[in-house]
Design an enzyme around this catalytic site. Structure first.
Site, PDB file in Angstrom:
ATOM      1  CG  ASN A   1      26.870  39.970  61.487  1.00  0.00           C
ATOM      2  OD1 ASN A   1      27.567  40.058  62.506  1.00  0.00           O
ATOM      3  ND2 ASN A   1      27.003  40.799  60.469  1.00  0.00           N
TER       4      ASN A   1
ATOM      5  N   GLY B  61      22.625  40.622  64.577  1.00  0.00           N
ATOM      6  CA  GLY B  61      22.735  41.702  63.596  1.00  0.00           C
ATOM      7  C   GLY B  61      22.712  41.235  62.151  1.00  0.00           C
ATOM      8  CD  GLN B  62      21.844  35.832  59.196  1.00  0.00           C
ATOM      9  OE1 GLN B  62      21.664  35.247  60.268  1.00  0.00           O
ATOM     10  NE2 GLN B  62      21.907  35.216  58.039  1.00  0.00           N
TER      11      GLN B  62
ATOM     12  CG  HIS C  15      26.517  36.396  54.778  1.00  0.00           C
ATOM     13  ND1 HIS C  15      25.159  36.310  54.985  1.00  0.00           N
ATOM     14  CD2 HIS C  15      26.919  37.538  55.389  1.00  0.00           C
ATOM     15  CE1 HIS C  15      24.755  37.350  55.689  1.00  0.00           C
ATOM     16  NE2 HIS C  15      25.802  38.108  55.956  1.00  0.00           N
TER      17      HIS C  15
ATOM     18  CG  ASP D  30      29.326  43.854  51.928  1.00  0.00           C
ATOM     19  OD1 ASP D  30      28.966  43.024  52.782  1.00  0.00           O
ATOM     20  OD2 ASP D  30      28.688  44.906  51.693  1.00  0.00           O
TER      21      ASP D  30
END
Ligand code: AMP
Ligand code: ZN
Length: 115
Positions: free
Chosen positions: A86, A92-93, A99, A30
């Site tokens: 998410n 909250g995506q 993913h 990330d």
């Protein structure tokens, strides 16, 4: 999906710090980690979120879930890790290409803060 960020990463058009790749799955760190180890597993095919998953995706999703602990161990997370998916705006995506986050190392706070 030509303008999807993670499709672009899967096609190699945007660079990533790769952890693992095969013909169906890409795993990369990330860009804005929330813990010392924070990587994501994505399918190379575009699937917007878990809400769009269907029976045809079962093997792929199972494969990704089984890959998570193997890669977590390789990244030094021998003591455990958190997986986060998410889903949708309500979940909250932010990037609408499915993913699985794998997060660990250091101290992990409670999953949901209770008020
Ligand atoms: P989510 O909120 O579950 O949709 O998570 C999207 C994640 O993608 C966030 O944790 C971002 O930090 C991460 N992210 C966004 N752009 C990139 C990028 N170019 N490379 C790696 N990770 C990214
Ligand atoms: Zn995509």
């Amino acid at each position: 999906m030509s303008d999807c960020l993670f499709c672009k990463i899967a096609r190699g058009e945007i660079p990533c710090r790769k952890v693992y790749e095969d013909d169906e799955v890409l795993v990369f760190h990330d860009i804005n980690p929330v813990a010392p180890v924070h990587f994501m597993l994505i399918p190379k095919l575009h699937l917007a979120s878990l809400m769009q998953a269907e029976d045809v995706h079962a093997a792929l999703l199972g494969k990704m879930l089984l890959l998570a602990p193997k890669l977590a161990k390789e990244q030094g997370l021998n003591d455990g890790f958190r997986t986060v998916i998410n889903t949708g705006r309500g979940g909250g995506q932010e990037v609408f290409h499915f993913h699985i986050h794998v997060i660990g190392g250091g101290s992990i706070p409670p999953m949901v803060r209770r008020s």
